[in-house]
Design a protein around this motif. Structure first.
Motif, short mmCIF file in Angstrom:
data_model
loop_
_atom_site.label_atom_id
_atom_site.label_comp_id
_atom_site.label_asym_id
_atom_site.label_seq_id
_atom_site.Cartn_x
_atom_site.Cartn_y
_atom_site.Cartn_z
N ALA A 66 -60.99 28.55 47.26
CA ALA A 66 -60.15 27.77 46.42
C ALA A 66 -60.97 26.31 46.20
N VAL A 101 -63.44 26.99 43.42
CA VAL A 101 -62.50 27.55 41.61
C VAL A 101 -62.10 25.97 40.97
N ALA A 102 -61.96 25.42 41.96
CA ALA A 102 -61.21 23.81 41.72
C ALA A 102 -61.79 23.57 41.72
N ARG A 103 -63.36 23.39 41.59
CA ARG A 103 -64.92 22.31 40.89
C ARG A 103 -64.89 22.90 39.91
N ALA A 147 -62.74 24.80 37.47
CA ALA A 147 -62.01 25.26 36.76
C ALA A 147 -62.29 25.27 35.28
N GLY A 190 -59.59 29.39 34.66
CA GLY A 190 -60.01 28.80 35.17
C GLY A 190 -58.05 28.25 36.39
N ALA A 191 -57.81 27.83 35.17
CA ALA A 191 -56.32 27.41 35.49
C ALA A 191 -55.23 28.18 36.43
N GLN A 248 -57.10 28.62 39.54
CA GLN A 248 -57.05 27.91 40.30
C GLN A 248 -55.83 27.93 41.38
N ARG A 249 -54.61 28.27 40.64
CA ARG A 249 -53.46 28.47 40.85
C ARG A 249 -53.15 29.12 41.85
N THR A 254 -55.08 28.59 45.20
CA THR A 254 -54.13 26.76 45.82
C THR A 254 -52.78 27.73 46.30
N SER A 290 -66.90 33.80 37.60
CA SER A 290 -65.86 33.33 39.29
C SER A 290 -65.50 34.60 40.47
#
Length: 202
Positions: free
Chosen positions: A15, A18-20, A22, A38-39, A42-43, A46, A185
């Motif tokens: 997580a 992926v956030a870094r 995105a 990416g979005a 990330q969702r 999270t 990813s």
């Protein structure tokens, strides 16, 4: 041996990664996809980490099965079903054991990857996440660091390929020259295994 805590750390590390990454994942997706990879991921991840904190499953299989279920229910497009299937089928293959060996995990992960190949109809060379996951599986007996390197190399190697599956395949030859976002990813997912193992000294 790998316990539930290791797999929770794997999901948390994924997580964070992926956030870094995105924005980069979305940039890769923009010319050959829907510009939302990416979005979406990330969702999804999270939600996975929040759910794992709340429910705290106590076996490796339960951690991954729950994570997969969350991804399927929260991530749009193809990514949710594909990543969800990968983790859920891996979790189911691990069963109810309170801890598993790295070899048992590798076998279960292969089961998960094979389920993804069946679901998406993709094979190595089709310019998909499979191009990172299969090299990672093959390298996994040599350790998580080797799997990470193999996955990252596999993702980069998608750049000159023409996509044969997924939305990118609609572009034909115009998909050549772009690194596949799904393979990228997937390499983050595998890299997070090494991060999780280093955090615990596994």
């Amino acid at each position: 041996m790998l316990e539930a805590d290791f797999f929770r750390r794997w999901m948390t590390a994924t997580a964070a990664s992926v956030a870094r990454e995105a924005d980069r994942l979305t940039d890769l997706d923009s010319p050959i996809g829907d510009a939302d990879h990416g979005a979406n991921l990330q969702r999804g991840f999270t939600t996975v980490t929040a759910t794992l904190e709340k429910e705290a499953p106590d076996t490796p299989g339960a951690v991954l099965t729950l994570a997969g279920r969350q991804l399927i229910s929260t991530v749009g497009g193809a990514s949710g079903p594909l990543y969800g299937t990968l983790l859920r089928r891996t979790g189911k293959a691990l069963g109810d054991a309170p801890e598993v060996s790295e070899e048992e995990f590798a076998q279960a992960l292969r089961t998960g990857v094979e389920a993804v190949m069946t679901l998406g109809g993709a094979a190595p060379g089709d310019k998909t996440m499979i191009d990172a996951l299969i090299p990672a599986l093959d390298a996994l007996p040599d350790g998580f660091a080797a799997a990470r390197s193999a996955a990252e190399a596999g993702a980069i190697a998608t750049t000159p390929l023409q996509a044969r599956k997924g939305r990118a395949s609609y572009l034909g030859e115009r998909s050549i020259g772009h690194q596949d976002p799904g393979a990228t990813s997937s390499s983050l997912l595998i890299a997070a295994l090494q991060e999780a193992s280093e955090a615990t000294g596994e």
